[in-house]
Design an enzyme around this catalytic site. Sequence first.
Site, short mmCIF file in Angstrom:
data_model
loop_
_atom_site.label_atom_id
_atom_site.label_comp_id
_atom_site.label_asym_id
_atom_site.label_seq_id
_atom_site.Cartn_x
_atom_site.Cartn_y
_atom_site.Cartn_z
N ARG A 49 -117.11 63.26 0.24
CA ARG A 49 -115.77 63.28 0.83
C ARG A 49 -115.40 64.71 1.19
O ARG A 49 -114.80 64.98 2.23
CB ARG A 49 -114.72 62.70 -0.13
CG ARG A 49 -113.31 62.64 0.51
CD ARG A 49 -112.19 62.38 -0.48
NE ARG A 49 -111.99 63.51 -1.36
CZ ARG A 49 -112.22 63.52 -2.66
NH1 ARG A 49 -112.68 62.43 -3.27
NH2 ARG A 49 -112.00 64.60 -3.37
N TYR A 102 -100.39 56.43 23.98
CA TYR A 102 -101.26 55.37 23.48
C TYR A 102 -100.50 54.53 22.45
O TYR A 102 -99.77 55.08 21.61
CB TYR A 102 -102.52 55.98 22.89
CG TYR A 102 -103.30 55.08 21.98
CD1 TYR A 102 -103.74 53.82 22.42
CD2 TYR A 102 -103.61 55.45 20.68
CE1 TYR A 102 -104.45 52.97 21.59
CE2 TYR A 102 -104.34 54.62 19.84
CZ TYR A 102 -104.75 53.38 20.30
OH TYR A 102 -105.44 52.55 19.47
N ASP A 175 -104.11 65.48 23.08
CA ASP A 175 -105.09 64.42 22.93
C ASP A 175 -105.99 64.47 24.17
O ASP A 175 -105.58 64.14 25.27
CB ASP A 175 -104.39 63.06 22.82
CG ASP A 175 -105.35 61.92 22.54
OD1 ASP A 175 -106.54 62.04 22.90
OD2 ASP A 175 -104.92 60.90 21.98
N LYS A 200 -114.55 57.05 21.64
CA LYS A 200 -114.54 56.86 23.09
C LYS A 200 -115.67 57.65 23.75
O LYS A 200 -116.84 57.40 23.49
CB LYS A 200 -113.16 57.23 23.63
CG LYS A 200 -111.98 56.61 22.85
CD LYS A 200 -112.04 55.10 22.74
CE LYS A 200 -110.74 54.47 22.26
NZ LYS A 200 -110.32 54.80 20.89
#
Length: 380
Positions: A49, A102, A175, A200
């Site tokens: 982590r 978005y 973004d 994406k």
Amino acid sequence: MTYGFDTVAIHAGQEPEARTGAVVPPIYQTSTYAQDEVGAPRAGYEYSRSANPTRDALQECLAAIEGGRVGLAFASGLAAEDTLLRTVCRPGDHVIIPDDAYGGTFRLFAKVAERWGLAWTAARISDVDAVRAAVQPGRTRMIWAETPTNPLLGIADIAGLAALARDVAARLVVDNTFASPYLQQPLALGADVVVHSTTKYLGGHSDVVGGALVTDDPELGAELAFHQNAMGAVNGPFDAWLTLRGIKTLGVRMERHCDNAERIVEFLDHHPAVRQVLYPGHRDHPGHETAAKQMRRFGGMVSFRAAGGAAEAVRICNRARLFVLAESLGGVESLIEHPGRMTHASAAGSPLEVPGDLVRLSVGIETVDDLLADLDQALG
């Protein structure tokens, strides 16, 4: 020596592995690491982590392709966004977001961060004066921009917003998911942080979910890295490896995405079933000049409004065959969707509600004539 984008994408963070000489970084599929003695972990790794060699390779590559000094990888784009908000903002602060953001970003602000005490205002992000008018002096901590926006493909003036953010002591977040680092470099234009859904274009093959933050500010980067570990929304080593593999071909894929999108825009422009085409490459697009200054090309995302209204927009989506009816974007395969009932359903009834007659295309890298034939039959 300064290298070109494609060279950096292929090599940054990806030196041959020291022990075996493996050219591709290994997938370090482990949760923990042996220590030679208490407090002396080998090579600085204790628990995945906190740090993992595969994720570190991806993070170094992310920073390099965005021109930043710190890159951080997350389990999803929204995990990256949430970590950023809780690092930079405090309860009572205010953030400006696009008025066509978005749907997932809108939901994060309206349904999660607002309950935490963060206020937000939606403004036309393509209009610097409108954003300035939305600033709450002494309270606005962040200006959140998408460019191009999702799904209306609006264009924000990154340099102009960066200057405004400096004037009001706020952070500018961009973004960059739709453009990708290949087409646009927000940090070079003054942004403080770049956000990605690496699901994406960076991943590029619709087989991995992830997110990223990149900054050129080492102090902010250290704070973000602390919260990345403390909040724990990191991606696993296999997901990091898949994303790293996708980045290697980002440049060549984006060129094909853009080539195909331009052909499709030309086709849609002359189709009677289409009322309006939204694409920043259009010379009559209100953000075209700005996009031409800050983008290499205009991208693979195309939206259009159906002449027959919302019901016809849904029918067009349902009739497509080669264009897969699915959410997400940026993969090698072409996708079609109805934002109002799919990706942006969470914005229904809000100021960010998208038009019902809107169809969004993620143009893939297939043979473009096949894509044109499919659209022709879907449009009827």
